[in-house]
Design an enzyme around this catalytic site. Sequence first.
Site, PDB file in Angstrom:
ATOM      1  N   SER A  69      41.622  36.583  45.028  1.00 19.13           N
ATOM      2  CA  SER A  69      40.355  36.773  44.839  1.00 19.13           C
ATOM      3  C   SER A  69      39.506  37.402  45.852  1.00 19.13           C
ATOM      4  O   SER A  69      39.907  38.562  46.356  1.00 19.13           O
ATOM      5  CB  SER A  69      39.597  35.196  44.476  1.00 19.13           C
ATOM      6  OG  SER A  69      38.290  35.430  43.888  1.00 19.13           O
ATOM      7  N   ASP A 107      40.902  36.292  33.038  1.00 22.78           N
ATOM      8  CA  ASP A 107      40.113  36.141  34.059  1.00 22.78           C
ATOM      9  C   ASP A 107      38.608  36.650  34.046  1.00 22.78           C
ATOM     10  O   ASP A 107      38.365  37.706  33.482  1.00 22.78           O
ATOM     11  CB  ASP A 107      40.622  36.867  35.526  1.00 22.78           C
ATOM     12  CG  ASP A 107      39.992  36.525  36.601  1.00 22.78           C
ATOM     13  OD1 ASP A 107      38.663  35.704  36.659  1.00 22.78           O
ATOM     14  OD2 ASP A 107      40.427  36.949  37.773  1.00 22.78           O
ATOM     15  N   HIS A 131      41.537  32.895  36.215  1.00 25.50           N
ATOM     16  CA  HIS A 131      41.350  33.345  37.574  1.00 25.50           C
ATOM     17  C   HIS A 131      42.450  32.604  38.399  1.00 25.50           C
ATOM     18  O   HIS A 131      43.022  33.148  39.433  1.00 25.50           O
ATOM     19  CB  HIS A 131      40.004  32.998  38.267  1.00 25.50           C
ATOM     20  CG  HIS A 131      39.729  33.741  39.219  1.00 25.50           C
ATOM     21  ND1 HIS A 131      39.832  35.136  39.427  1.00 25.50           N
ATOM     22  CD2 HIS A 131      39.284  33.305  40.607  1.00 25.50           C
ATOM     23  CE1 HIS A 131      39.343  35.437  40.805  1.00 25.50           C
ATOM     24  NE2 HIS A 131      39.152  34.178  41.480  1.00 25.50           N
TER      25      HIS A 131
END
Length: 835
Positions: free
Chosen positions: A688, A779, A811
């Site tokens: 991320s 995601d 995610h």
Amino acid sequence: MECRSPLLSISTHSHWFLASTRFPQFYSLPLPVPFKYLSPFPSTLNATTTPKPLSLIARFSATAMDNPKGQESPSVLDEEAFALPSKLLQEFTSMSTIDKAWLFKPDTHIGGNASTQGMFCVSQPNLLANKRRKFILSSTISKQSDSGSVEFEWAPFPVEMTGVSVMVPSPSASKLLIVRNPESGEGTPSCFEIWTSSRLEKEFHIPQSKHASVYTDGWFEGISWNSDETHIAYVAEEPSPPKPAFNDLGYKKGGSDDKDYGTWKGQGDWEEGWGETYAGKRQPALFVMNITSGEVQAVKGIDKSLSVGQVVWAPSNEGSAQYLVFVGWSFETRKLGIKYCYNRPCAVYAVKAPHKSKANETEIQSVEDVQAFNLTRTISSAFFPRFSPDGKFLIFLSARSCVDSGAHSATNSLHRIDWPRDVEPYQSAKVHDVIPVVLCAEDGSFPGLYCSSILSDPWLSDGYTLIIPSIWHSSQVLLSVNVLSGDTLRITPADSNFSWSLLTLDGNNILAVSSSPVDVPQVKYGTIVKKAADSNDWSWSDVSNPIFKCSDQVRSLLSSRMFSVMKISVKDASESTTKGASKPYESIFVSSKTKKSDTCDPLIVVLHGGPHSVSLSGFSKPLAFLSSLGYSLLIVNYRGSLGFGEEALQSLPGKIGSQDVNDVLTAIDHVVNLGLASPSKIALLGGSHGGFLTTHLIGQAPEKFVAAAARNPVCNLGLMVGTTDIPDWCFVETYGTSGRNRFTEAPSAEDLALFYTKSPISHLSKVRTPTLFLLGAQDLRVPITTGLQYARALKEKGVQVKVIVFPNDTHGIERPQSDFESFLNIGVWFNKYCK
């Protein structure tokens, strides 16, 4: 951007790094267990399901040599490269973890000594079924009256459970609620079971016309017994509205049922959800069940614009109405992603609980009489409400610094409301500050409150001392808080860099778990030791337990590793605008205890997401696996991380892609200059926002890294802003706090230009590092398009790239098979380029 902040962190996506949060089902197997080992509640036998085969994953790779035009082609699996790492990873993966624990006081004593019954909910990945296997392990806890020592006697075997979404003991521990949400099929009811110590007492099936699944997500989730244990308040999905029906003549009046094959149901109006992990979930609403009759009532008086959660019963007063206290989240034009995002405004509300008259009919109440009212109007954020044992006050956490700044996570504060016992609760209740936001702490002092959970019963016997976990720099510690005076003490050892998670309280004693990057979790029992007339100290003893057993191979490998927490001085500290931003940040360094001649092990730089998250000094199975492959780890908590004060955290928004990148490079130079790492064997790993940093670093310092791996990385803010569930994050982290006022669903050309310059893709032309991409197709936080665009662009340049897409993952890439395959490929990728 992480598993406990909006954008995935490699360090916290695993349950091991944070006591969350973060990861329910009942199948049980009756066993010939001695009476003293029995759980306080029985369980039911269910047949196991047939294991499902591993899902097929799309894998493509391209190299400058075998695919010069960057076209995708199936990779050839090197079986030798995967065999040994796979076996080792399985050793780590199979380790269990404690999700929850409860302690119950029986009426009898064993051998003249006080005893407690413990029930531990434990989980373990089931790779073949691609689920987490859940089981209960029971223990008898005996306290020796003469020596004060504590002994845990464990049941010889755990009892496996399936199909259970959540279980909640009653306050007296005489009953246990088990909720089974429907696993599939529209129209399938939820099942509520009430168990006693000897049998299933009640079973109720709630049709979806009343409500859909009960929320068990840890955020909206709220299940609460009332004091006399006759009613249960809980949060569940509102029932689906009727959908239009059609047949061969067009619209059909009166709708249709599932057995009417001459018609079909239309879609109806689209309903917006709360983003990542909430896809397909309906609005959370509040319900009350009578456990005698099984009747379920929706709680009236709550505005339809509110999403509700975290319900608790208010103290009952004889002769007055019973109240429910809950948290409500409102929204304006859209629901932005709420998972890991504490910057969504919320408040604590009170509402009268539904009740019956003596004639067993619902009493008629005016709209004003049942209307919910806001108890925390003076503060922009209030959640996790908890009443004191005597009911005299209500405490709650606040993330007002997040709401006010726009940062998705920041420094918490703790507050108290004095609760009226002889009058009705009122809207103008004064909110007292218990722990304010700490801007910049002095060295060694309390850095501020960073708490992501509170036990349902977090109180010591005095009724005003609260026990909570909190992040303290790179560790998680336990705190005792006097909610009347505000006095806050760290009660876990100050001379240890281990991280601690809180399981439950045993009167004035504490059951916790302690671990480090190279030490598997250890159950700890904490007792108060009188230090002086006006002060106490805490003594922590190890609890021998079968839960955290690991193989001899794992234990041997971990025993050869060590870790330390390093202070990293800020480069160009004079440029910092606040005192907190100029203070040192930290990195966790994991390495071998013995150095091989003059060489260093290859170094993996691990970068957490968020960016307002933190990598904790607790045990992480994936990172321990990578370390055991022969790598040193540099786990960087760059400025902007949680646990270092609000000024340090707020120094990052507006400077992403520069300040955080420079902090990582400074940390790398620090260990290289100390002779702990070779500058020619450095790899990067991040998820991320950690993936944002990974892809930034291979562009800004292309000569420095020999390999990289990025999990759901943020590569192009301009592409992400139009597809993510948190577009406001793009504005705040790009512009700083002013970005919360600039946020719009229609970014200007100026916005898009700045997004591009802040993004890794702006440095793509310089990249030459072989990079592995691991992407979750579902995601909503960092949609797969951003990673694929960047990976395809690298292939066009002839950079060595491998992409693995997990079709059913969000995610976090947390499904057991996906998690396993993800880290196995990371290990093999780094072995290929670093060894």
